[in-house]
Motif scaffolding. Structure first.
Motif, PDB file in Angstrom:
ATOM      1  N   LYS A   1      13.702 -13.644  -2.655  1.00  0.00           N
ATOM      2  CA  LYS A   1      12.921 -14.758  -2.128  1.00  0.00           C
ATOM      3  C   LYS A   1      11.592 -14.915  -2.851  1.00  0.00           C
ATOM      4  O   LYS A   1      10.793 -15.782  -2.478  1.00  0.00           O
ATOM      5  CB  LYS A   1      12.672 -14.541  -0.631  1.00  0.00           C
ATOM      6  CG  LYS A   1      13.932 -14.521   0.214  1.00  0.00           C
ATOM      7  CD  LYS A   1      13.592 -14.329   1.691  1.00  0.00           C
ATOM      8  CE  LYS A   1      14.844 -14.347   2.547  1.00  0.00           C
ATOM      9  NZ  LYS A   1      14.546 -14.149   3.987  1.00  0.00           N
ATOM     10  N   ASN A   2      11.352 -14.067  -3.848  1.00  0.00           N
ATOM     11  CA  ASN A   2      10.067 -14.124  -4.561  1.00  0.00           C
ATOM     12  C   ASN A   2       8.893 -14.050  -3.582  1.00  0.00           C
ATOM     13  O   ASN A   2       7.906 -14.792  -3.713  1.00  0.00           O
ATOM     14  CB  ASN A   2       9.972 -15.401  -5.391  1.00  0.00           C
ATOM     15  CG  ASN A   2       9.895 -15.128  -6.886  1.00  0.00           C
ATOM     16  OD1 ASN A   2      10.118 -14.005  -7.351  1.00  0.00           O
ATOM     17  ND2 ASN A   2       9.583 -16.145  -7.652  1.00  0.00           N
ATOM     18  N   THR A   3       8.999 -13.162  -2.634  1.00  0.00           N
ATOM     19  CA  THR A   3       8.022 -13.083  -1.550  1.00  0.00           C
ATOM     20  C   THR A   3       7.553 -11.653  -1.352  1.00  0.00           C
ATOM     21  O   THR A   3       8.362 -10.720  -1.416  1.00  0.00           O
ATOM     22  CB  THR A   3       8.618 -13.624  -0.236  1.00  0.00           C
ATOM     23  OG1 THR A   3       8.994 -14.997  -0.416  1.00  0.00           O
ATOM     24  CG2 THR A   3       7.613 -13.538   0.900  1.00  0.00           C
ATOM     25  N   VAL A   4       6.265 -11.512  -1.124  1.00  0.00           N
ATOM     26  CA  VAL A   4       5.697 -10.211  -0.772  1.00  0.00           C
ATOM     27  C   VAL A   4       5.151 -10.320   0.652  1.00  0.00           C
ATOM     28  O   VAL A   4       4.653 -11.378   1.065  1.00  0.00           O
ATOM     29  CB  VAL A   4       4.601  -9.791  -1.774  1.00  0.00           C
ATOM     30  CG1 VAL A   4       3.406 -10.734  -1.742  1.00  0.00           C
ATOM     31  CG2 VAL A   4       4.166  -8.352  -1.527  1.00  0.00           C
ATOM     32  N   TYR A   5       5.263  -9.227   1.378  1.00  0.00           N
ATOM     33  CA  TYR A   5       4.854  -9.204   2.780  1.00  0.00           C
ATOM     34  C   TYR A   5       3.778  -8.151   3.011  1.00  0.00           C
ATOM     35  O   TYR A   5       3.675  -7.172   2.272  1.00  0.00           O
ATOM     36  CB  TYR A   5       6.055  -8.887   3.683  1.00  0.00           C
ATOM     37  CG  TYR A   5       7.205  -9.842   3.536  1.00  0.00           C
ATOM     38  CD1 TYR A   5       8.294  -9.524   2.721  1.00  0.00           C
ATOM     39  CD2 TYR A   5       7.220 -11.057   4.214  1.00  0.00           C
ATOM     40  CE1 TYR A   5       9.357 -10.400   2.580  1.00  0.00           C
ATOM     41  CE2 TYR A   5       8.276 -11.936   4.076  1.00  0.00           C
ATOM     42  CZ  TYR A   5       9.348 -11.598   3.262  1.00  0.00           C
ATOM     43  OH  TYR A   5      10.392 -12.475   3.130  1.00  0.00           O
ATOM     44  N   LEU A   6       3.023  -8.357   4.058  1.00  0.00           N
ATOM     45  CA  LEU A   6       2.086  -7.342   4.530  1.00  0.00           C
ATOM     46  C   LEU A   6       2.258  -7.234   6.041  1.00  0.00           C
ATOM     47  O   LEU A   6       1.840  -8.138   6.775  1.00  0.00           O
ATOM     48  CB  LEU A   6       0.643  -7.691   4.175  1.00  0.00           C
ATOM     49  CG  LEU A   6      -0.381  -6.606   4.516  1.00  0.00           C
ATOM     50  CD1 LEU A   6      -0.177  -5.378   3.615  1.00  0.00           C
ATOM     51  CD2 LEU A   6      -1.816  -7.130   4.362  1.00  0.00           C
ATOM     52  N   GLN A   7       2.910  -6.175   6.463  1.00  0.00           N
ATOM     53  CA  GLN A   7       3.064  -5.902   7.887  1.00  0.00           C
ATOM     54  C   GLN A   7       1.830  -5.147   8.355  1.00  0.00           C
ATOM     55  O   GLN A   7       1.520  -4.079   7.830  1.00  0.00           O
ATOM     56  CB  GLN A   7       4.323  -5.081   8.147  1.00  0.00           C
ATOM     57  CG  GLN A   7       4.516  -4.692   9.589  1.00  0.00           C
ATOM     58  CD  GLN A   7       4.797  -5.883  10.494  1.00  0.00           C
ATOM     59  OE1 GLN A   7       5.578  -6.759  10.136  1.00  0.00           O
ATOM     60  NE2 GLN A   7       4.167  -5.918  11.668  1.00  0.00           N
ATOM     61  N   MET A   8       1.149  -5.704   9.343  1.00  0.00           N
ATOM     62  CA  MET A   8      -0.103  -5.121   9.830  1.00  0.00           C
ATOM     63  C   MET A   8       0.073  -4.733  11.289  1.00  0.00           C
ATOM     64  O   MET A   8       0.306  -5.608  12.140  1.00  0.00           O
ATOM     65  CB  MET A   8      -1.240  -6.128   9.667  1.00  0.00           C
ATOM     66  CG  MET A   8      -1.401  -6.654   8.252  1.00  0.00           C
ATOM     67  SD  MET A   8      -2.838  -7.726   8.047  1.00  0.00           S
ATOM     68  CE  MET A   8      -2.397  -9.088   9.115  1.00  0.00           C
ATOM     69  N   ASN A   9      -0.014  -3.451  11.556  1.00  0.00           N
ATOM     70  CA  ASN A   9       0.111  -2.922  12.913  1.00  0.00           C
ATOM     71  C   ASN A   9      -1.199  -2.278  13.346  1.00  0.00           C
ATOM     72  O   ASN A   9      -2.062  -1.980  12.518  1.00  0.00           O
ATOM     73  CB  ASN A   9       1.244  -1.898  12.977  1.00  0.00           C
ATOM     74  CG  ASN A   9       2.590  -2.484  12.626  1.00  0.00           C
ATOM     75  OD1 ASN A   9       2.866  -3.658  12.889  1.00  0.00           O
ATOM     76  ND2 ASN A   9       3.442  -1.674  12.030  1.00  0.00           N
ATOM     77  N   SER A  10      -1.323  -2.062  14.638  1.00  0.00           N
ATOM     78  CA  SER A  10      -2.520  -1.410  15.202  1.00  0.00           C
ATOM     79  C   SER A  10      -3.789  -2.065  14.678  1.00  0.00           C
ATOM     80  O   SER A  10      -4.720  -1.383  14.227  1.00  0.00           O
ATOM     81  CB  SER A  10      -2.508   0.087  14.857  1.00  0.00           C
ATOM     82  OG  SER A  10      -1.346   0.714  15.347  1.00  0.00           O
ATOM     83  N   LEU A  11      -3.820  -3.365  14.737  1.00  0.00           N
ATOM     84  CA  LEU A  11      -4.947  -4.101  14.172  1.00  0.00           C
ATOM     85  C   LEU A  11      -6.240  -3.822  14.923  1.00  0.00           C
ATOM     86  O   LEU A  11      -6.251  -3.611  16.141  1.00  0.00           O
ATOM     87  CB  LEU A  11      -4.649  -5.594  14.172  1.00  0.00           C
ATOM     88  CG  LEU A  11      -3.698  -6.044  13.046  1.00  0.00           C
ATOM     89  CD1 LEU A  11      -3.079  -7.382  13.347  1.00  0.00           C
ATOM     90  CD2 LEU A  11      -4.431  -6.061  11.720  1.00  0.00           C
TER      91      LEU A  11
END
Length: 129
Positions: free
Chosen positions: A79-89
């Motif tokens: 998908k030519n996509t990068v993700y950033l999963q952010m937990n415990s913000l």
């Protein structure tokens, strides 16, 4: 022409989670280093996370100490996509988040702004206390 479009930002309470996405177009980025940076009001833009290709199907991820253990960077090359999963913000995570790509095949990790040559427009993340 390289284009990066971030999405997924928003308002969340302390301890909550968000997942940012960065869709890239114009090139195939599967082997290019990609990263996330953020800029809080009145502060300089800072490194958050980076992911780089290290050969074969292996990618390495790197994180700023402030987000290590809470954030996860990943990519979907199909998908030519990068993700950033952010937990415990936390409230101190409040910032505009930018994705970036270095559109050349170089060794990583790339953790400095000047090492990237293409940037998205940013997406706002606000963490309320």
């Amino acid at each position: 022409q390289v284009q990066l479009v971030e999405s997924g930002g928003g308002l969340v309470q302390t301890g909550g989670s968000l997942r940012l996405s960065c869709a890239a177009s114009g090139r195939t980025f599967s082997r290019f280093p990609m990263g996330w940076f953020r800029q809080a009001p009145g502060k300089e833009r800072e490194f958050v996370a980076a992911i780089n290709w290290s050969g074969g199907i292996t990618y390495n991820a790197y994180y700023a100490d402030s987000v290590k253990g809470r954030f996860t960077i990943s990519r979907d090359n199909a998908k030519n996509t990068v993700y950033l999963q952010m937990n415990s913000l936390k409230p101190e995570d409040t910032a505009v988040y930018f994705c970036a790509v270095r559109a050349t095949l170089v060794a990583g990790p790339l953790i400095k702004e000047f090492e990237y040559d293409n940037w998205g427009q940013g997406t706002q993340v606000t963490v309320s206390s």
